[in-house]
Motif scaffolding. Sequence first.
Motif, PDB file in Angstrom:
ATOM      1  N   ILE A  18      42.943  33.088  55.937  1.00 32.70           N
ATOM      2  CA  ILE A  18      43.192  33.871  54.730  1.00 32.70           C
ATOM      3  C   ILE A  18      43.843  32.979  53.682  1.00 32.70           C
ATOM      4  N   ARG A  19      43.436  33.179  52.417  1.00 33.77           N
ATOM      5  CA  ARG A  19      44.125  32.569  51.283  1.00 33.77           C
ATOM      6  C   ARG A  19      44.369  33.675  50.267  1.00 33.77           C
ATOM      7  N   THR A  20      45.622  33.880  49.904  1.00 33.75           N
ATOM      8  CA  THR A  20      45.940  34.907  48.922  1.00 33.75           C
ATOM      9  C   THR A  20      45.619  34.405  47.518  1.00 33.75           C
ATOM     10  N   ALA A  21      45.718  35.304  46.569  1.00 32.84           N
ATOM     11  CA  ALA A  21      45.600  34.920  45.164  1.00 32.84           C
ATOM     12  C   ALA A  21      46.841  34.123  44.760  1.00 32.84           C
ATOM     13  N   THR A  22      46.704  33.335  43.728  1.00 33.91           N
ATOM     14  CA  THR A  22      47.843  32.607  43.169  1.00 33.91           C
ATOM     15  C   THR A  22      48.596  33.529  42.214  1.00 33.91           C
ATOM     16  N   VAL A  23      49.928  33.511  42.324  1.00 37.80           N
ATOM     17  CA  VAL A  23      50.778  34.243  41.382  1.00 37.80           C
ATOM     18  C   VAL A  23      51.381  33.190  40.460  1.00 37.80           C
ATOM     19  N   TRP A  24      51.059  33.249  39.204  1.00 35.87           N
ATOM     20  CA  TRP A  24      51.384  32.179  38.258  1.00 35.87           C
ATOM     21  C   TRP A  24      52.818  32.277  37.744  1.00 35.87           C
ATOM     22  N   LYS A  25      53.454  31.106  37.659  1.00 33.11           N
ATOM     23  CA  LYS A  25      54.750  30.913  36.998  1.00 33.11           C
ATOM     24  C   LYS A  25      55.845  31.861  37.488  1.00 33.11           C
ATOM     25  N   THR A  26      56.168  31.775  38.771  1.00 34.75           N
ATOM     26  CA  THR A  26      57.229  32.624  39.328  1.00 34.75           C
ATOM     27  C   THR A  26      57.883  31.956  40.531  1.00 34.75           C
ATOM     28  N   LEU A  27      59.130  32.319  40.770  1.00 34.17           N
ATOM     29  CA  LEU A  27      59.831  31.935  41.998  1.00 34.17           C
ATOM     30  C   LEU A  27      60.035  33.142  42.907  1.00 34.17           C
ATOM     31  N   SER A  28      59.586  34.308  42.476  1.00 31.94           N
ATOM     32  CA  SER A  28      59.692  35.541  43.266  1.00 31.94           C
ATOM     33  C   SER A  28      58.337  36.249  43.251  1.00 31.94           C
ATOM     34  N   PRO A  29      57.364  35.719  43.980  1.00 32.97           N
ATOM     35  CA  PRO A  29      56.010  36.274  43.912  1.00 32.97           C
ATOM     36  C   PRO A  29      55.875  37.601  44.638  1.00 32.97           C
ATOM     37  N   PHE A  30      54.945  38.407  44.142  1.00 33.81           N
ATOM     38  CA  PHE A  30      54.515  39.627  44.813  1.00 33.81           C
ATOM     39  C   PHE A  30      52.993  39.588  44.845  1.00 33.81           C
ATOM     40  N   TRP A  31      52.391  39.742  46.030  1.00 35.10           N
ATOM     41  CA  TRP A  31      50.942  39.654  46.143  1.00 35.10           C
ATOM     42  C   TRP A  31      50.279  41.020  46.214  1.00 35.10           C
ATOM     43  N   GLY A  32      50.810  41.944  46.976  1.00 38.14           N
ATOM     44  CA  GLY A  32      50.207  43.265  47.097  1.00 38.14           C
ATOM     45  C   GLY A  32      48.843  43.235  47.767  1.00 38.14           C
ATOM     46  N   GLU A  33      48.611  42.268  48.633  1.00 39.40           N
ATOM     47  CA  GLU A  33      47.329  42.132  49.327  1.00 39.40           C
ATOM     48  C   GLU A  33      47.522  42.499  50.790  1.00 39.40           C
ATOM     49  N   GLU A  34      46.490  43.070  51.394  1.00 41.38           N
ATOM     50  CA  GLU A  34      46.565  43.451  52.795  1.00 41.38           C
ATOM     51  C   GLU A  34      45.300  42.985  53.503  1.00 41.38           C
ATOM     52  N   TYR A  35      45.480  42.416  54.682  1.00 42.55           N
ATOM     53  CA  TYR A  35      44.358  41.912  55.477  1.00 42.55           C
ATOM     54  C   TYR A  35      44.532  42.391  56.904  1.00 42.55           C
ATOM     55  N   GLU A  36      43.450  42.612  57.588  1.00 42.19           N
ATOM     56  CA  GLU A  36      43.503  42.950  59.008  1.00 42.19           C
ATOM     57  C   GLU A  36      42.802  41.843  59.770  1.00 42.19           C
ATOM     58  N   VAL A  37      43.493  41.328  60.769  1.00 42.09           N
ATOM     59  CA  VAL A  37      42.989  40.204  61.549  1.00 42.09           C
ATOM     60  C   VAL A  37      43.045  40.587  63.022  1.00 42.09           C
ATOM     61  N   HIS A  38      41.998  40.295  63.746  1.00 41.91           N
ATOM     62  CA  HIS A  38      41.970  40.537  65.189  1.00 41.91           C
ATOM     63  C   HIS A  38      42.319  39.237  65.902  1.00 41.91           C
ATOM     64  N   LEU A  39      43.297  39.320  66.787  1.00 42.10           N
ATOM     65  CA  LEU A  39      43.762  38.144  67.526  1.00 42.10           C
ATOM     66  C   LEU A  39      43.095  38.073  68.882  1.00 42.10           C
ATOM     67  N   GLN A  40      42.674  36.889  69.238  1.00 40.92           N
ATOM     68  CA  GLN A  40      42.147  36.668  70.582  1.00 40.92           C
ATOM     69  C   GLN A  40      43.313  36.726  71.573  1.00 40.92           C
ATOM     70  N   PRO A  41      43.077  37.153  72.795  1.00 38.28           N
ATOM     71  CA  PRO A  41      44.163  37.235  73.785  1.00 38.28           C
ATOM     72  C   PRO A  41      44.849  35.890  74.028  1.00 38.28           C
ATOM     73  N   SER A  42      44.167  34.809  73.754  1.00 38.45           N
ATOM     74  CA  SER A  42      44.725  33.481  74.018  1.00 38.45           C
ATOM     75  C   SER A  42      45.459  32.880  72.820  1.00 38.45           C
ATOM     76  N   PHE A  43      45.684  33.644  71.729  1.00 36.26           N
ATOM     77  CA  PHE A  43      46.312  33.054  70.542  1.00 36.26           C
ATOM     78  C   PHE A  43      47.738  32.624  70.868  1.00 36.26           C
ATOM     79  N   HIS A  44      48.226  31.601  70.149  1.00 37.01           N
ATOM     80  CA  HIS A  44      49.582  31.097  70.349  1.00 37.01           C
ATOM     81  C   HIS A  44      50.507  31.436  69.181  1.00 37.01           C
TER      82      HIS A  44
END
Length: 122
Positions: A18-44
Amino acid sequence: TGSSDPYCIVKIDDEAIIRTATVWKTLSPFWGEEYEVHLQPSFHSVSIYVMDEDALSRDDVIGKVCITRDMLAEHPKGYSGWMSLCEVDPNEEVQGEIHLRVEALGSQGSQQRLRCTVLEAR
């Protein structure tokens, strides 16, 4: 200039997914993006890299947080709190933290579902 152009890259076991959008010119970003990811049983681990986009040169890594399988096992009902960014390059000083909420949502077949919400950053 006193500000950054932050975005995040989410990696599972060092594979960028995943790559979120860039939030320009800030030190306190807010993205408001949501993603769903399925993890393999072997993930670390699931890592969130905070980057600073740079139009004239290579993007800078501000820092990262890492959520490991062991951390999830220690918090079976989930985790919510501030996590300090860790350095990626040992020669760089890192300042900043991310407020995360992580919830294990159970399984669908052989895959575990994980909801990780970045509430805010500073």
